[in-house]
Design a protein around this motif. Structure first.
Motif: not given
Length: 637
Positions: A96-101
């Motif tokens: 989720r963190i990588m997709f958000h970035h």
């Protein structure tokens, strides 16, 4: 660990949702047994559609189904672990963190900046809806598998997947996506040209780093293009943008005379602990050994703690051995696995066991021809009875069967276990003896292992792929808690020592190279080893271990560990003027001695295919580099 897949359709023909067969889904789901989801994105006005399939092994934060899709119609598949570089909280999910970035990036440079900052293994597929582009690639080391396949049938023009999966007849074989950079496809342009155009973004070293070597890493476009079908074009991205490598370049300095450091052990051919102690008397080498301990310990810490843990339930003392391990180690008792075990002991909670997975392939039976009662045969049986199973008595009728697995790695593994038990007697060390017969090897190679090893296809790939598959499956006998009992590890994380030999001159070919061509040639050899580790080892091992719903983690290939070792001149890492068992991987042996290990510190390198004796089960006339006929026939379930 996840199984990820994307099929690109440039025709808009119906039926894309069904292009993945049930068998293909099963292969992917073995890597990600905790959730499965499929998504099709269609851009009708632009003439393309993409099928995304995600299968998740839940290890961190909240269980997150893949593929992820956001409000802007971007789609993300991630098979990786963020161990640093991007902030991921203890309770967060890194997907989720990588997709958000990524969704926040509005330029190519933003995407490159994000990916080059990640510390940890990864492979990804990212559909950027606004630009109609598909981005994909592997980390700098290639620690996660990603394969591609191209087809003249525009409905399946391209497929990206974690593992070789059976599709319908295609025009090209599966190949590993090169780990020398990341790639982008303009899907809208592909429709108009009826071809696939790949744009590459290669890795480069930071040019400000003061080392004697070329700063732009090898990215051989002509060589990569040569292996692609005619419908695929590959070129450098037009602005000429690169990603900055996450590791320091290799120090190629040739040291002068090293006064005060011993370079010879005289006529001795056998290394001893006393020899190591002499080298630890040199403050420079001792300091370097402690620096290695610190950086490698941190790499191990991140890899044994960044995972989902169940609440520990207190068990009565009589049932303490029933506690479940979260971490397992591919364990031969050699220097690499011993150091990983000793460092894991520092960080794995004491109430958790650590599983030591030790694989052996059946040797020839000890008994001779029928009716033979030769003195020699009786002596062999007596010796086998005494050495085969020191943990407890065995039935006389089982001597031959048990001792057929008394291979070199089993012997050193048991000795290593005793060292670890002495190092920390409070820890539960589960020594798991994994015994493989010729019949089971043949059966599982045909059913499961063949398609995992491919597209690699040599005798060596077959031997190591099979050995790692059986070892990481972790089904065997737990032999060091009273009577031997059947045991199956439930640990989802498997540590492996790959990378130590490649960086520290651990292979016999390194010693030969040094003796025949000198120090500069050895440095070139090690540089080549590290540069090709993604294509020779890591993709294969990731596919093989992932098939059990487990994640391979490689502490020796942590970015900080590689940068530290690359910063050192060769003579601070290995001294091949010294005998086997001390000269190769010298800095690691000194570190092991400082960690409190004993005889394992001076064990010579023994390759897994020989230590486990799988190499003895097949055609003895084969060479490791030969094409392996046993991998040519796939069993498609």
């Amino acid at each position: 660990m996840c199984g990820i897949c994307c099929v690109v359709d440039l025709s808009l023909k119906p039926g894309l949702d069904d292009v993945l067969t049930h068998s293909a889904i099963r292969h992917l789901k073995r890597r990600g047994p905790n959730s499965s989801f499929q998504l099709t994105k269609t851009a009708s006005s632009h003439g393309y559609q993409c099928l995304f399939s995600g299968h998740v092994l839940h290890l961190r934060g909240q269980l997150t189904l893949q593929p992820l899709q956001d409000e802007y119609n971007n789609v993300f598949l991630w098979n990786g672990e963020v161990f640093g570089g991007v902030n991921v909280g203890a309770m967060d999910n890194d997907t989720r963190i990588m997709f958000h970035h990524l969704s926040s990036c509005n330029s190519e440079s933003g995407i490159l900046s994000l990916l080059e900052s990640v510390r940890g293994p990864w492979a990804f597929i990212y559909y950027q809806a606004s630009s109609h582009c598909l981005w994909f690639g592997r980390d700098f080391m290639g620690r996660r598998s990603l394969l591609w396949q191209f087809n003249h049938d525009l409905q399946k023009a391209m497929c990206l997947t974690s593992v070789n999966i059976p599709l319908s007849e295609s025009d090209s074989e599966w190949q590993e996506v090169p780990a020398s950079g990341i790639f982008r496809i303009d899907l809208k342009a592909c429709v108009s040209t009826k071809s696939v155009h790949l744009y590459s973004y290669p890795w480069k070293h930071n040019s400000t780093q003061n080392f004697t070597q070329k700063h732009t890493l090898s990215f051989d476009l002509p060589q990569i293009s040569k292996d692609l079908p005619a419908i695929v074009q590959l070129s450098m991205n037009i602005p000429g943008m690169c990603l900055t490598a996450p590791v320091a370049p290799m120090n190629r300095a040739i040291p002068g005379a090293l006064s005060g450091l011993p370079h010879s052990l005289g006529s001795s051919n056998t290394a001893t602990l006393e020899d190591l102690q002499i080298h630890l008397g040199n403050e420079h080498r001792k300091a370097l050994a402690h620096q290695l301990i610190n950086v490698l310990s941190e790499a191990v810490r991140k890899r044994v703690l960044y995972l989902q843990r169940d609440r520990i339930i207190t068990l009565p003392e009589a049932k303490i051995a029933e506690r479940k391990a979260n971490v397992a180690i591919l364990f031969s008792g050699g220097i690499d696995s011993m150091v990983l075990a000793a460092l894991s002991d520092r960080h794995v909670p004491l109430e958790e066991p650590i599983d030591l997975l030790n694989v052996a392939f059946m040797m020839k039976k000890l008994n001779g021809p029928k009716g033979s009662t030769s003195k020699l045969n009786k002596q062999k049986k007596k010796q086998a009875t005494e050495t085969c199973h020191e943990d407890g008595p065995i039935n006389g009728s089982e001597v031959n069967d048990l001792c057929a697995f008394n291979v070199p790695d089993r012997i050193t593994g048991r000795a290593g276990l005793k060292e670890l038990e002495a190092l920390n007697p409070s820890r539960i060390w589960n020594f798991v003896e994994i015994n493989v017969t010729a019949e089971e090897l043949k059966e599982m190679r045909e059913q499961r292992i063949s398609h995992l090893v491919l597209p690699l296809c040599t005798v060596l790939d077959d031997s190591i792929g099979c050995a790692v598959w059986f070892a990481s499956r972790g089904i065997g006998m737990r032999t060091n808690h009273g009577e031997p009992k059947l045991y199956s590890t439930v640990a989802k994380v498997v540590l492996t020592g790959i990378g130590a030999d490649e960086q520290l001159a651990g292979y016999s070919r390194h010693r030969v190279r040094f003796q025949t061509a000198g120090l500069e040639a050895l440095i070139e050899e090690l540089s080549m080893e590290l540069g090709r580790i993604s294509s020779r080892n890591l993709g294969r091992d990731d596919r093989v271990i992932g098939d059990h719903g487990k994640e391979a983690r490689f502490p020796f290939l942590d970015e900080d560990v590689v940068s530290f070792l690359n910063s050192l001149p060769i003579w601070d890492k290995a001294d091949l003027t010294l005998p086997r068992g001390i000269g190769e991987k010298l800095i690691l042996r000194l570190a092991a001695k400082e960690l409190g290990l004993a005889s394992s510190c001076v064990l010579p390198k023994r390759a897994m295919q020989f230590g486990s004796r799988i190499a003895k089960m097949e055609n003895h006339k084969e060479k490791a580099s030969d094409q392996c006929s046993r991998l040519q026939t796939l069993s498609i379930e």
